[in-house]
Design a protein around this motif. Sequence first.
Motif, PDB file in Angstrom:
ATOM      1  N   ILE A 115       0.834  -1.212   0.000  1.00 43.60           N
ATOM      2  CA  ILE A 115       0.000   0.000   0.000  1.00 43.60           C
ATOM      3  C   ILE A 115       0.863   1.255   0.000  1.00 43.60           C
ATOM      4  O   ILE A 115       0.595   2.222  -0.742  1.00 43.60           O
ATOM      5  CB  ILE A 115      -0.953  -0.015   1.213  1.00 43.60           C
ATOM      6  CG1 ILE A 115      -2.031  -1.087   1.006  1.00 43.60           C
ATOM      7  CG2 ILE A 115      -1.596   1.353   1.408  1.00 43.60           C
ATOM      8  CD1 ILE A 115      -2.936  -1.266   2.208  1.00 43.60           C
ATOM      9  N   PHE A 116       1.933   1.273   0.799  1.00 41.75           N
ATOM     10  CA  PHE A 116       2.816   2.443   0.841  1.00 41.75           C
ATOM     11  C   PHE A 116       3.491   2.669  -0.505  1.00 41.75           C
ATOM     12  O   PHE A 116       3.635   3.809  -0.970  1.00 41.75           O
ATOM     13  CB  PHE A 116       3.871   2.263   1.937  1.00 41.75           C
ATOM     14  CG  PHE A 116       3.420   2.755   3.288  1.00 41.75           C
ATOM     15  CD1 PHE A 116       3.212   4.118   3.521  1.00 41.75           C
ATOM     16  CD2 PHE A 116       3.192   1.877   4.313  1.00 41.75           C
ATOM     17  CE1 PHE A 116       2.791   4.572   4.757  1.00 41.75           C
ATOM     18  CE2 PHE A 116       2.765   2.314   5.561  1.00 41.75           C
ATOM     19  CZ  PHE A 116       2.565   3.664   5.792  1.00 41.75           C
ATOM     20  N   ILE A 117       3.903   1.575  -1.160  1.00 40.98           N
ATOM     21  CA  ILE A 117       4.519   1.714  -2.491  1.00 40.98           C
ATOM     22  C   ILE A 117       3.516   2.299  -3.473  1.00 40.98           C
ATOM     23  O   ILE A 117       3.827   3.217  -4.260  1.00 40.98           O
ATOM     24  CB  ILE A 117       5.040   0.352  -2.985  1.00 40.98           C
ATOM     25  CG1 ILE A 117       6.251  -0.090  -2.162  1.00 40.98           C
ATOM     26  CG2 ILE A 117       5.410   0.423  -4.469  1.00 40.98           C
ATOM     27  CD1 ILE A 117       6.749  -1.488  -2.504  1.00 40.98           C
ATOM     28  N   LEU A 174       3.684   5.852  -5.526  1.00 42.74           N
ATOM     29  CA  LEU A 174       3.562   5.943  -6.980  1.00 42.74           C
ATOM     30  C   LEU A 174       2.380   6.815  -7.388  1.00 42.74           C
ATOM     31  O   LEU A 174       2.435   7.539  -8.398  1.00 42.74           O
ATOM     32  CB  LEU A 174       3.419   4.541  -7.570  1.00 42.74           C
ATOM     33  CG  LEU A 174       4.667   3.653  -7.470  1.00 42.74           C
ATOM     34  CD1 LEU A 174       4.353   2.231  -7.927  1.00 42.74           C
ATOM     35  CD2 LEU A 174       5.821   4.230  -8.285  1.00 42.74           C
ATOM     36  N   ALA A 175       1.300   6.742  -6.594  1.00 45.92           N
ATOM     37  CA  ALA A 175       0.144   7.598  -6.891  1.00 45.92           C
ATOM     38  C   ALA A 175       0.515   9.073  -6.742  1.00 45.92           C
ATOM     39  O   ALA A 175       0.084   9.922  -7.537  1.00 45.92           O
ATOM     40  CB  ALA A 175      -1.013   7.238  -5.956  1.00 45.92           C
ATOM     41  N   ALA A 176       1.335   9.386  -5.736  1.00 47.43           N
ATOM     42  CA  ALA A 176       1.776  10.772  -5.547  1.00 47.43           C
ATOM     43  C   ALA A 176       2.630  11.232  -6.729  1.00 47.43           C
ATOM     44  O   ALA A 176       2.517  12.381  -7.193  1.00 47.43           O
ATOM     45  CB  ALA A 176       2.561  10.886  -4.237  1.00 47.43           C
ATOM     46  N   LEU A 230       8.900  -0.824  -9.769  1.00 45.69           N
ATOM     47  CA  LEU A 230       8.324  -0.566  -8.452  1.00 45.69           C
ATOM     48  C   LEU A 230       6.802  -0.687  -8.473  1.00 45.69           C
ATOM     49  O   LEU A 230       6.189  -1.118  -7.490  1.00 45.69           O
ATOM     50  CB  LEU A 230       8.725   0.832  -7.973  1.00 45.69           C
ATOM     51  CG  LEU A 230       8.455   1.148  -6.492  1.00 45.69           C
ATOM     52  CD1 LEU A 230       9.203   0.176  -5.594  1.00 45.69           C
ATOM     53  CD2 LEU A 230       8.845   2.588  -6.168  1.00 45.69           C
ATOM     54  N   LEU A 231       6.180  -0.318  -9.602  1.00 47.37           N
ATOM     55  CA  LEU A 231       4.730  -0.446  -9.732  1.00 47.37           C
ATOM     56  C   LEU A 231       4.316  -1.909  -9.690  1.00 47.37           C
ATOM     57  O   LEU A 231       3.341  -2.278  -9.011  1.00 47.37           O
ATOM     58  CB  LEU A 231       4.263   0.198 -11.029  1.00 47.37           C
ATOM     59  CG  LEU A 231       2.776   0.043 -11.375  1.00 47.37           C
ATOM     60  CD1 LEU A 231       1.915   0.714 -10.308  1.00 47.37           C
ATOM     61  CD2 LEU A 231       2.479   0.616 -12.760  1.00 47.37           C
ATOM     62  N   ILE A 232       5.052  -2.742 -10.403  1.00 46.02           N
ATOM     63  CA  ILE A 232       4.751  -4.178 -10.416  1.00 46.02           C
ATOM     64  C   ILE A 232       4.938  -4.763  -9.010  1.00 46.02           C
ATOM     65  O   ILE A 232       4.119  -5.556  -8.536  1.00 46.02           O
ATOM     66  CB  ILE A 232       5.654  -4.908 -11.430  1.00 46.02           C
ATOM     67  CG1 ILE A 232       5.392  -4.354 -12.846  1.00 46.02           C
ATOM     68  CG2 ILE A 232       5.416  -6.415 -11.377  1.00 46.02           C
ATOM     69  CD1 ILE A 232       6.332  -4.915 -13.882  1.00 46.02           C
TER      70      ILE A 232
END
Length: 318
Positions: A244-246, A250-252, A265-267
């Motif tokens: 969730i933190f990752i 990435l959303a930010a 990192l998204l995967i």
Amino acid sequence: MKKLSILITVLNEEDNIKPLLEEIHQALQGFDYEIVIVDDGSTDRTRPNIRREANHRVKLVELTKNYGQSTAMAAGIDAAEGEFLVTMDGDLQNDPHDIPAMLKKLEDGEWDLVAGYRKNRQDKMLSRKLPSRLANSLIRWLTGVKITDYGCTLKVYRVDIARGLGLYGELHRFIPALAFMQGARITEVPVNHRSRKYGQSKYRLSRTFKVISDLILIVFFQKYLVRPMHLFGVAGFIILVVGIFINLYLAALKIAGQDIWGKPLLILGLLLTLGGFQLITTGIITELLMRTYYESQNKKTYKIRNTFVGKEKKAGVE
């Protein structure tokens, strides 16, 4: 009920049968005992030799094929009729003369299992002794049961402990840990060990992976059998939080206008999130299975050693 049952599992030990039985009869003079020999699918003259040398104290259990030592021991435990049970090898490396002292220690009432350890082991260093030492250290570390020699078959049990072991696979190697899970009080004593005279050893280094697999199972049984959610749930929650933190990071970045598609990192974030959910779900399902296992058979998650009820005191008497 006989006092003592000597359980021996054999596989192709035709030359050892006669001297083995002679030694046991000599060592146990004056005892009320039986000898239960389980033939685990021998292809030589082991069975005929047992029949030829057997007297009224010998019981032969013939299995239809080679099932392995754990299953053979389980068959022998079911066939045993003694108040106390002794397990030993059929290759003459264990000394039957150690049994009376081990039995005496068990009869004192303080212990439920007396395990032997081979103080001066008569085996080859590289192929037998070194792997055994490494395995013993690993098992002690993971199970917390501080037994010196897990590989020594010579042990004396109270029969109720032996019947509750639930042996299969390669679990005979972890008998002290299995007994400890029942609340057994365990001690160990040094025993005599002799080099093999006849036949060939059945132990191979190829069994290492089977032993490791069963060790993982034992650790799970010991620590998480009645609370599997503590294993799967905690691991799943940690992985889920990291995922969730990752994903939030990435959303930010995405909101800030950066391109995040195709980033490793998204995967990773997606895999950790899905993996966390799967582990938590596995924990819930396993918890339900364990509850069904205990409740459907009216099993208890505990074992009572003894119950004491005090006597009614008369008036004026302390």
